[in-house]
Write a protein that holds these residues in place. Structure first.
Motif, short mmCIF file in Angstrom:
data_model
loop_
_atom_site.label_atom_id
_atom_site.label_comp_id
_atom_site.label_asym_id
_atom_site.label_seq_id
_atom_site.Cartn_x
_atom_site.Cartn_y
_atom_site.Cartn_z
N GLY A 128 -11.28 16.88 0.72
CA GLY A 128 -9.64 17.24 0.92
C GLY A 128 -9.21 15.80 1.79
N ASP A 129 -9.64 15.73 2.65
CA ASP A 129 -9.26 14.30 3.37
C ASP A 129 -9.17 13.07 1.66
OD1 ASP A 129 -9.58 15.27 5.96
OD2 ASP A 129 -10.91 14.09 6.45
N LEU A 130 -10.32 12.73 1.58
CA LEU A 130 -9.81 11.89 0.78
C LEU A 130 -8.93 11.75 -0.19
CD1 LEU A 130 -12.00 9.55 -0.20
CD2 LEU A 130 -12.67 10.53 -2.13
N VAL A 131 -7.96 12.87 -0.62
CA VAL A 131 -7.20 12.85 -1.24
C VAL A 131 -5.80 12.47 -0.99
CG1 VAL A 131 -5.20 14.52 -2.81
CG2 VAL A 131 -7.83 14.54 -2.62
N LEU A 132 -5.94 12.58 0.87
CA LEU A 132 -4.82 12.46 1.76
C LEU A 132 -4.90 10.79 2.12
CD1 LEU A 132 -2.19 13.27 3.21
CD2 LEU A 132 -4.09 13.96 5.24
N PHE A 133 -5.94 10.38 1.70
CA PHE A 133 -6.07 8.86 2.02
C PHE A 133 -5.83 8.00 1.62
CE2 PHE A 133 -10.45 9.50 4.95
CZ PHE A 133 -9.43 9.59 5.84
N ALA A 134 -5.98 8.69 0.24
CA ALA A 134 -5.92 8.06 -1.63
C ALA A 134 -4.66 7.47 -1.35
CB ALA A 134 -6.47 9.04 -2.53
N VAL A 135 -3.73 8.86 -1.26
CA VAL A 135 -2.11 8.94 -1.05
C VAL A 135 -1.64 7.74 0.11
CG1 VAL A 135 -0.17 10.37 -0.71
CG2 VAL A 135 -1.53 10.67 -1.90
N LEU A 136 -2.17 7.56 1.11
CA LEU A 136 -1.55 7.54 2.25
C LEU A 136 -1.96 5.53 2.53
CD1 LEU A 136 -2.71 8.84 5.77
CD2 LEU A 136 -0.73 8.29 4.16
N ALA A 137 -3.32 5.69 1.72
CA ALA A 137 -3.61 3.59 0.91
C ALA A 137 -2.82 3.33 -0.49
CB ALA A 137 -5.15 3.66 0.76
N ALA A 138 -2.75 4.46 -1.13
CA ALA A 138 -1.36 4.06 -1.69
C ALA A 138 -0.21 3.52 -2.05
CB ALA A 138 -1.40 5.08 -3.45
N LEU A 139 0.53 3.95 -0.81
CA LEU A 139 1.72 3.80 -0.26
C LEU A 139 1.92 2.57 0.73
CD1 LEU A 139 4.52 5.52 0.27
CD2 LEU A 139 3.15 5.95 2.35
N VAL A 140 0.34 2.20 1.22
CA VAL A 140 0.60 0.91 2.33
C VAL A 140 0.79 -0.19 1.14
CG1 VAL A 140 -0.88 -0.19 3.46
CG2 VAL A 140 -0.99 2.08 4.17
N MET A 141 -0.26 0.04 0.18
CA MET A 141 -0.53 -1.40 -1.50
C MET A 141 0.97 -0.80 -1.45
SD MET A 141 -4.02 -0.49 -2.77
CE MET A 141 -5.38 1.19 -1.30
N GLY A 142 1.28 -0.05 -2.02
CA GLY A 142 2.65 0.07 -3.08
C GLY A 142 3.35 -0.66 -1.72
N VAL A 143 3.85 -0.31 -0.53
CA VAL A 143 4.69 -0.56 0.30
C VAL A 143 4.57 -2.39 0.23
CG1 VAL A 143 6.31 -0.91 2.03
CG2 VAL A 143 6.07 1.69 1.03
N THR A 144 3.46 -2.78 0.66
CA THR A 144 3.06 -4.24 1.52
C THR A 144 3.32 -4.91 -0.59
OG1 THR A 144 1.74 -2.90 2.32
CG2 THR A 144 1.75 -5.21 2.54
N TRP A 145 3.21 -4.35 -0.74
CA TRP A 145 3.13 -5.39 -2.19
C TRP A 145 5.06 -5.72 -2.98
CZ3 TRP A 145 0.14 -9.15 -4.94
CH2 TRP A 145 0.69 -9.06 -5.99
N VAL A 146 5.14 -5.29 -2.79
CA VAL A 146 6.69 -4.41 -3.36
C VAL A 146 7.54 -5.84 -2.25
CG1 VAL A 146 8.84 -3.96 -3.79
CG2 VAL A 146 6.97 -2.83 -4.47
N LEU A 147 7.23 -5.62 -1.20
CA LEU A 147 8.07 -6.48 0.33
C LEU A 147 7.26 -7.42 0.34
CD1 LEU A 147 9.55 -3.41 2.51
CD2 LEU A 147 10.47 -4.80 1.24
N ARG A 148 6.40 -8.16 -0.17
CA ARG A 148 5.29 -9.30 0.46
C ARG A 148 6.41 -10.68 0.76
NH1 ARG A 148 4.15 -9.22 -4.69
NH2 ARG A 148 4.31 -11.13 -5.39
N PRO A 149 7.22 -10.56 -0.05
CA PRO A 149 7.89 -12.13 0.09
C PRO A 149 8.49 -12.14 0.98
CG PRO A 149 8.67 -11.07 -2.34
CD PRO A 149 7.37 -9.55 -1.64
N ARG A 150 9.07 -10.95 1.51
CA ARG A 150 10.32 -10.42 3.01
C ARG A 150 9.26 -10.37 3.49
NH1 ARG A 150 15.61 -8.11 0.87
NH2 ARG A 150 14.97 -9.29 -1.59
N PHE A 151 8.35 -9.87 3.97
CA PHE A 151 7.36 -9.56 5.19
C PHE A 151 6.15 -10.72 5.55
CE2 PHE A 151 5.65 -5.03 4.13
CZ PHE A 151 6.20 -4.68 4.85
#
Lengths: 331, 253
Positions: A128-151
């Protein structure tokens, strides 16, 4: 090993953390805030303990505490330098002390639980935790990837970014919140006291291997995943805490890379020939004939060839030993 | 006369208890290259930062091409070259990567760099004579080369006006020569400039107008010829000392 449910879950968690942590970490290194993840981890422990005490999911309470801490870090930084450092110390130590005390007070919070959260454990990742972890990790990766030039731009030059109209404060708060989410995603397998290490160490190694920011990130993520997988596997066979094992693997990676890199640099330096100093820079207007040479341009200067290297010019040999030059002397 | 690229009217900039720039009027028009001179502490940098909203504005208005708002709201038209002795180097980054930041305000947050973004970055790097080093790490470059990286970053945004804070200070002779060439080419191509400087000689060929600040006020605004006459006429100490000795003249009083 793969036949065991908990091990499959641990390996998936390791991959997620191995990607997300160095991806966020590179911007923390760039902003010279390498230890912020550690501090947020301290506060997350208070959240975990509050979860144990009140019977809510520790993941949810930890996420709340960590995100609040992440946002607070940015606001304290924004307020100005004086006292900011102390305010962070109060918050971080307050967090971990409160966490330990609350854990002791809660009926289900055993010392074994505490150790697992602090240093990581293979056994604590439920599906159960793993699914939540995966969702959160995907969120972190996606946002960081898209915004990386700005960061990147904001961490590189905050003043310029502000002057060119980027939402600097919002980006900084967002980065801090993403750091907090990464801390929580990683707390089971790495542990709250060690998570910062996986954000920073692969980047330290990546810096040694990459020659650009993009290359540094790619190396850091590859190394992060490698260390997480090797660490989890070793932890399984050796019966050691997973987080501490992963971090030791990351340190070995760094030391080996640094040693090999140091040797290589010495060899390259020995083979590299600097041109004599002259007071002008070569370019289309310098008057010296330009000769294309592989991926760059040489300038014919008094019968020999000069090529740009770092802040100076190198001597390049003739076309005859062209390939040898490109491979050996000049990179 | 056409609408000025930037027009500041009665602007005051400063911090809570200290007004650094006091009700000052300044505008820069198309094709102008303005040198902003003045002793240390006269408010040159504060004025420039204020135009970009980096220092609190205590009064007055700013318009960019006739539209109200400071230069950071109309960032697409005005490029900023901050005063830096070197670039941040806590992580490795290449010239191209740093210059690419100049394109960010021109596209929505979710959009990756397009081919035209990359072309403009390459052209900006070429304009400052660093094409040979486009993929070099900025930490390996000399101070003067790093200044040119900052100019390229601003150029990548294709500004109508380039605002530079001491681009030639503390740079060795070879780099100063290249910087002068770069600024000359930009002026020739029609980019207007507002340049804070202590080294008027370096820019003498390109400057069309000189503005002198003293203690937060403008005390001279005119052509280079008029400025020379102004220097010759006046004999109060700071003018007498000339722009090369600004530091002495403020310190002495």
């Amino acid at each position: 090993m793969l036949a065991l449910d908990f091990m499959r879950q641990a390996l998936v968690a390791a991959v997620l953390v191995g990607i997300a942590a160095p991806m966020i970490g590179v911007f923390l290194v760039q902003r010279q805030m390498s230890l912020i993840g550690d501090g947020i981890g301290h506060v997350a422990l208070a959240g975990v303990a509050a979860g144990f005490l009140t019977g809510t999911m520790p993941l949810v309470t930890a996420l709340t505490a960590a995100v609040a801490a992440g946002a607070a870090v940015e606001f304290i930084r924004l307020r100005g330098r004086t006292g900011g450092d102390l305010a962070l110390a109060v918050m971080f130590y307050g967090g971990i002390a409160l966490g330990v005390v609350l854990m002791a007070l809660s009926p289900t919070g055993t010392p074994a639980n505490l150790t697992a959260y602090l240093f990581g454990s293979l056994l604590t990742t439920s599906s159960g935790d793993l699914v939540l972890f995966a969702v959160l990790a995907a969120l972190v990766m996606g946002v960081t990837w898209v915004l990386r030039p700005r960061f990147f731009a904001v961490a590189q030059d905050e003043e310029y970014s502000r002057a060119s109209g980027l939402p600097v404060t919002a980006l900084n708060v967002l980065l801090s919140v993403l750091t907090a989410v990464t801390v929580v995603v990683s707390m089971r397998i790495i542990g709250l006291l060690l998570i910062s290490a996986l954000m920073i160490l692969p980047n330290a190694t990546g810096q040694l291997l990459g020659r650009s920011f993009a290359a540094t990130i790619r190396w850091a993520v590859a190394i992060g995943v490698f260390c997480a997988l090797v660490g989890v596997t070793t932890s399984f066979y050796a019966g050691t805490p997973s987080g501490a094992t992963i971090v030791l693997v990351a340190i070995v990676c760094f030391l080996v890379t640094a040693a090999v890199g140091g040797l290589r640099a010495r060899v390259v330096r020995a083979q590299h020939e600097r041109a004599e100093r002259h007071l002008h820079e070569h370019g289309p207007a310098c008057g010296h004939p330009a000769v294309p040479h592989g991926d760059h341009v040489d300038y014919l200067h008094d019968g020999h060839r000069h090529a740009a290297h770092a802040d100076h010019w190198d001597e390049h040999a003739d076309h005859a030993d062209h390939t040898h030059v490109d491979e050996g002397v000049h990179r | 006369m056409s609408t000025p690229l930037i027009a500041a009217r009665a602007v005051s900039f400063g911090y809570d208890d200290r007004v650094v720039v006091d009700r000052l009027d300044l505008s820069v028009g198309v094709g102008e290259v303005v040198a902003l001179l003045g002793p240390n502490g006269s408010g040159k940098s504060t004025l420039v930062k204020g135009l970009f909203g980096l220092v609190p504005r205590l009064g007055g208005t700013i318009e960019v091409e006739g539209k109200v708002g400071d230069a950071s709201t109309h960032h697409a038209r005005i490029g900023y070259v901050p005063q830096r002795h070197s670039l941040a180097q806590s992580v490795r980054s290449t010239v191209s990567e740093v210059v690419a930041a100049g394109r960010l305000p021109h596209r929505p947050w979710w959009q990756p760099a397009t081919r035209s973004d990359r072309d403009l970055v390459a052209r900006a790097i070429e304009a400052v004579g660093l094409s040979d080093r486009a993929h070099a790490e900025v930490s390996t470059l000399s101070g003067g080369q790093q200044r040119r990286v900052l100019i390229a970053r601003a150029l990548a945004g294709q500004p109508a006006l380039l605002v530079m804070d001491e681009p030639t200070a503390g740079v060795d002779h070879a780099s100063q020569v290249v910087l002068t060439e770069v600024l000359g080419r930009l002026a020739a191509s029609g980019t207007a400039m507002l340049v804070v400087t202590h080294e008027l000689d370096v820019l003498a060929d390109v400057v069309t107008r000189i503005v002198c600040l003293d203690a937060g006020h403008i005390d001279f605004d005119g052509s280079p010829g008029a400025y020379a006459a102004h220097l010759a006429d006046a004999d109060h100490p700071h003018v007498h000392a000339g722009h090369h000795h600004d530091d002495d003249s403020t310190g002495g009083r």
